[in-house]
Each structure stands twice: as structure tokens, then as C-alpha cells.
Design an enzyme around this catalytic site. Structure first.
Site, short mmCIF file in Angstrom:
data_model
loop_
_atom_site.label_atom_id
_atom_site.label_comp_id
_atom_site.label_asym_id
_atom_site.label_seq_id
_atom_site.Cartn_x
_atom_site.Cartn_y
_atom_site.Cartn_z
N ASP A 178 0.85 -1.18 0.00
CA ASP A 178 0.00 0.00 0.00
C ASP A 178 0.89 1.24 0.00
O ASP A 178 2.07 1.16 0.26
CB ASP A 178 -0.89 0.01 1.25
CG ASP A 178 -1.84 -1.18 1.28
OD1 ASP A 178 -2.24 -1.63 0.19
OD2 ASP A 178 -2.17 -1.65 2.38
N ASP A 202 -2.29 6.31 1.01
CA ASP A 202 -2.95 5.39 1.95
C ASP A 202 -2.78 5.93 3.37
O ASP A 202 -3.11 7.08 3.64
CB ASP A 202 -2.39 3.98 1.77
CG ASP A 202 -3.33 2.93 2.34
OD1 ASP A 202 -4.53 3.02 2.07
OD2 ASP A 202 -2.86 2.05 3.08
N ASP A 206 1.06 3.17 9.83
CA ASP A 206 0.26 1.97 10.06
C ASP A 206 1.04 0.98 10.91
O ASP A 206 2.17 0.63 10.59
CB ASP A 206 -0.12 1.29 8.74
CG ASP A 206 -1.27 2.01 8.03
OD1 ASP A 206 -1.63 3.12 8.44
OD2 ASP A 206 -1.80 1.44 7.06
N ARG A 258 -9.16 8.54 11.63
CA ARG A 258 -8.08 7.65 12.09
C ARG A 258 -6.93 8.39 12.77
O ARG A 258 -5.78 8.30 12.31
CB ARG A 258 -7.50 6.82 10.94
CG ARG A 258 -8.54 6.01 10.22
CD ARG A 258 -7.88 5.02 9.28
NE ARG A 258 -8.88 4.15 8.68
CZ ARG A 258 -8.63 3.17 7.84
NH1 ARG A 258 -7.40 2.93 7.47
NH2 ARG A 258 -9.59 2.42 7.37
#
Ligand SMILES: *[C@@H]1O[C@H](CO)[C@@H](O)[C@H](O)[C@H]1NC(C)=O
Length: 381
Positions: A178, A202, A206, A258
Site C-alpha cells: 500500500d 494510503d 500503520d 483515524r
């Protein structure tokens, strides 16, 4: 009375002068205070490793015996046979403890993700180093990695199914990737501090697939949709063990959601500044534990007022999930939907513990969030 106060001020400055510490740093957070108060920062770069807090703990494995210093002099990138002088060479080919800095300002457009090996520090202080218009960083089963002082933006997915230089100095075949700026897969003890992240395809950061003991601090995230993911997907229950500290960051303007989104694990979200959000600020699914403490939440005029969002459940679901708000401050109608019976304290050990500030101090605690501008010739950073 007034003259007594002046005397106290003069005496304090004299003491600071004797100790040779920076007087500018009275109001800052415990990470920065730990190293920025000392002069000649550029000759003491490794001091930084002793200043981390939260679940990553002190990063003392990154310094000491056997440390190699490496300076990036060449902004180009060859994912298959990295040249000496490039970032990829320092992060993959050199083995053992490596501390990487940069000769000057540079724009590095990675042609494929950069696989960073364990015991590597990437230290952007003293230069403006942009990782942009290419791939991002990937940490795969790595531990003891510091990423500090970088600018990440315009990261896009690149080249799947290709061979690239791996973290052990051998070529590895890359699957689908990603377009994340920094992606952790099965990692532990990682510290992401004082970086600026914006406008990527993206996620910006993460944390996935059994990663744990992570601290994400002093970063500035802006102009982006899906900012930070903690926990791989709703099926990956091993992320129950995940522990992440998110502290002293600045989110916004123009972050949509997020900040972070949490699955299964435990997130201590503390002393961050939220400068508006679109859909939500903090959310998650699969019964994660969220301890939100001493944050300043400023709802934007147009976005949602609710800080929280619960995924994978019907409208009034997730009422048993332990999501707590402790001493947070809410502005412009912002509110946090508290659920469950409480969240245990992070139970930090000596190497992880830090002083949590009041929400009223958050602007001061986060005022230098993002990459610091400091010259190697200046006394203090
Ligand atoms: C996480 O940190 C704690 C405290 O230092 C340590 O006991 C634990 O083993 C670490 N977990 C992993 C997976 O490294």
C-alpha cells in the site's frame, strides 16, 4: 515586591547560564526537554535515544558499543543494488547498530518501499529531508528503530512483485504494498518522533500484524484522509497484544479520520492537539482499549463534533468497549462518547514512564510538533 521578582528572574537565568542549558525550553514536553536543553546537539546526536517515553521505552539498544555512523550524501535510489552514500544503503546493507544522518537538505523519491532493518536510526535533524513522490518506509519484523525529523508527503503505492534489497542485505520479493508513509509489520520497540506527514495515498503511519511497544510522538499530521491505523484488520486477533503510545502529536488541519483507528489492542492517546477532524478523531473496531488522556480536542465548524467512532457494530453497538476520556479538554462542541467500565493504566515501567501534562498545556507541549528546524551550526536544536 517587584524588585524581588526581578532578582529571582536574574538568579534563574544566571543558574541556567552556569548549567549551560537552554532557557527557551521551560514549557515543553519531557522528550524534548531531555535532549534539547543541552548545547552542541549536533555533536551529541545519540542523546536522543535516551529520551523516548511510552511503550517503546528508552531506545538505548540503538546506541553504545558497535554503533556505526553513516551520512547520506546521495539522494538517488536503487532498490536492487543500493549505492554507498544513499539512504537505502545505510538502512539495508550496513549491519548492526547504524545511526544515519544527512549531509544537507534533500528530496528522496524512493523507487520502491525502503525496508529498514533492526537497530537503525534515521535522524533528519540539521537538514530538511523529504521522502516524497515515491514509496514510503516499511519495517518488517524489525525492532529498535528510530525515525526522527523527516518530512513525508505525496507517498504513493509502487512496484509490487519485484525484488528489492531487504533488511538483511539480501534481495527479497515484494508482495502488494500500500502507499503508506511508514508501515510496521510484526515489529516491536519502534519510536516515530518529530516527523511531518501529509498528503499521501494510503495511511501515514500503520502499525500492523502483531506489532507492539510502539511510541508515536511529536509528529505533525495534516492534509490527509486516513491518518493512523493501529491493528491490521478485523480478523487479525493477535493484535490484542498491541500496545501503542500516541503522545504530543498535532493532528490537523484537514485530517479526516483515524487519529488513530484502533483494532483489538491498547492505545494510550495522550497530550495531543486535535485541530479539527472530518468524520472522527479517535475510533476503532473489535473491542480495542482506548485511554484518551489530557488531549485538546477542537472540533471544526464543518466536521463532526463527536471525537469517537465505533466500527463494525450497529448504530448503538460497542457500548461495552472500554474507551475512556481522562482530563481531556473539548472546544467548539467537541465530545467523546465514553463507554465500558474503564481502561487500566498503561502500567509503564521505569523506561516508559513520563509525566502527563494538563490539557491546558497541550498547545505548549505540541508547539514544535513536526520536523524541527535546527542547523548543525546552532548551539541548540
Ligand atoms: C514489550 O515491552 C515490555 C516492557 O519492556 C517487554 O517486557 C515485552 O517483552 C515487550 N514485548 C515485545 C513483544 O517485545
Amino acid at each position: 515586591m517587584a524588585s524581588m521578582n526581578i532578582n529571582i528572574v536574574l538568579i534563574s537565568f544566571f543558574l541556567l547560564f552556569l548549567l549551560n542549558v537552554s532557557p527557551i525550553l521551560a514549557q515543553t514536553n519531557p522528550i524534548d526537554r531531555c535532549w534539547r536543553k543541552y548545547p552542541r546537539w549536533a555533536s551529541n546526536r545519540q542523546k536522543l535515544a535516551t529520551c523516548s517515553i511510552g511503550f517503546a521505552g528508552r531506545m538505548t539498544g540503538n546506541i553504545g558499543r558497535g554503533l556505526q555512523r553513516y551520512t547520506v550524501t546521495n539522494p538517488s535510489d536503487d532498490p536492487i543494488s543500493p549505492k554507498k552514500g544513499t539512504l537505502r544503503y545505510g538502512a539495508t546493507i550496513l549491519q548492526g547498530k547504524v545511526w544515519i544522518d544527512f549531509q544537507g537538505d534533500m528530496l528522496i523519491s524512493l523507487k520502491s518501499v525502503l525496508l529498514i532493518k533492526s537497530y537503525t536510526t534515521i535522524d533528519g535533524r540539521g537538514a530538511k529531508v523529504e521522502i516524497a513522490h515515491g514509496s514510503g518506509f516499511m519495517l518488517k519484523k524489525a525492532n529498535d528503530v528510530i525515525i526522527h525529523g523527516m518530512h513525508f508527503h505525496d507517498i504513493a503505492p509502487h512496484s509490487s512483485g519485484r525484488n528489492i534489497m531487504g533488511a538483511s542485505g539480501n534481495l527479497v520479493r515484494l508482495g502488494k504494498v500500500d502507499g503508506d508513509a511508514v508501515r510496521m509489520v510484526g515489529c516491536s520497540k519502534i519510536w516515530i518522533d518529530h516527523n511531518k506527514f501529509y498528503k499521501s495515498e494510503d495511511g501515514l503511519v500503520d502499525v500492523t500484524l502483531e506489532s507492539t511497544n510502539i511510541t508515536i510522538s511529536n509528529n505533525w499530521f495534516l492534509d490527509h484522509d486516513k491518518v493512523m491505523l493501529l491493528g491490521h484488520d478485523d480478523k487479525f486477533f493477535l493484535d490484542r497484544k498491541m500496545k501503542v503510545t500516541v503522545a504530543f502529536n498535532r493532528f490537523g488541519p484537514n485530517t479526516n479520520q483515524r487519529c488513530p483507528r484502533v483494532r483489538y489492542g491498547y492505545a494510550h492517546v495522550v497530550n495531543n492537539l486535535y485541530d479539527g477532524w472530518g468524520i472522527y478523531a479517535i475510533g476503532g473496531s473489535m473491542n480495542p482499549k482506548i485511554r484518551s488522556e489530557g488531549n485538546l480536542f477542537i472540533a471544526s465548524k464543518s466536521g463532526n463534533k463527536e471525537v469517537t467512532w465505533r466500527g463494525g457494530v450497529s448504530k448503538n453497538g460497542g457500548r461495552k468497549w472500554n474507551w475512556r476520556s481522562i482530563d481531556d479538554k473539548f472546544i467548539n462542541g467537541a465530545f467523546f462518547d465514553v463507554t465500558g467500565r474503564g481502561v487500566e493504566k498503561p502500567n509503564y515501567n521505569r523506561d516508559q514512564k513520563f509525566q502527563v501534562g494538563k490539557a491546558d498545556q497541550v498547545r505548549a507541549l505540541t508547539k514544535d510538533a513536526g520536523a524541527l528546524k535546527c542547523s548543525t551550526r546552532s548551539k541548540y536544536c
